[in-house]
Design a protein around this motif. Sequence first.
Motif, short mmCIF file in Angstrom:
data_model
loop_
_atom_site.label_atom_id
_atom_site.label_comp_id
_atom_site.label_asym_id
_atom_site.label_seq_id
_atom_site.Cartn_x
_atom_site.Cartn_y
_atom_site.Cartn_z
N THR A 63 0.81 -1.21 0.00
CA THR A 63 0.00 0.00 0.00
C THR A 63 0.85 1.26 0.00
OG1 THR A 63 -1.67 -1.20 1.24
CG2 THR A 63 -1.87 1.19 1.18
N GLY A 67 1.82 2.68 -3.47
CA GLY A 67 0.84 3.74 -3.71
C GLY A 67 1.37 5.13 -3.48
N ASN A 71 3.16 6.84 -6.67
CA ASN A 71 2.17 7.76 -7.24
C ASN A 71 2.46 9.21 -6.92
OD1 ASN A 71 0.82 5.62 -8.32
ND2 ASN A 71 -0.73 5.53 -6.73
N GLU A 80 -3.51 12.56 -3.92
CA GLU A 80 -3.61 11.43 -3.00
C GLU A 80 -3.25 11.83 -1.56
OE1 GLU A 80 -1.86 7.81 -4.20
OE2 GLU A 80 -2.87 7.80 -6.13
#
Length: 103
Positions: A63, A67, A71, A80
């Motif tokens: 995660t 992520g 990202n 995010e």
Amino acid sequence: MTGVNLPAALVEFLQPSSNWIGLFITLCVWSFLYKENPMFRFWEHAYVGTAAGHGIVTNFTNTIKSGVVVNIGQNGEYWEILAIIVGCLIYFQPFRSRAWIAR
């Protein structure tokens, strides 16, 4: 991910002994059927600790690392950060004076 290269002699030694170690641990865990004892308590705590550690590492790897770092850091998807902040609001719930923030 790279594996650990063990010497052949160590692998030959650990293979049969790992079965016996697993049998011993299984018997210790199942010994609670007779009555609770120190061996059961030790292996119960070891199992829970290992499971918690595995969950933390797996969560971080799948995660946070993939992520957040990829990202936000590499792809520049800064929106995010808002999702991370909203997700962290749940940690206000144990504090009575600030519980409204979690809602």
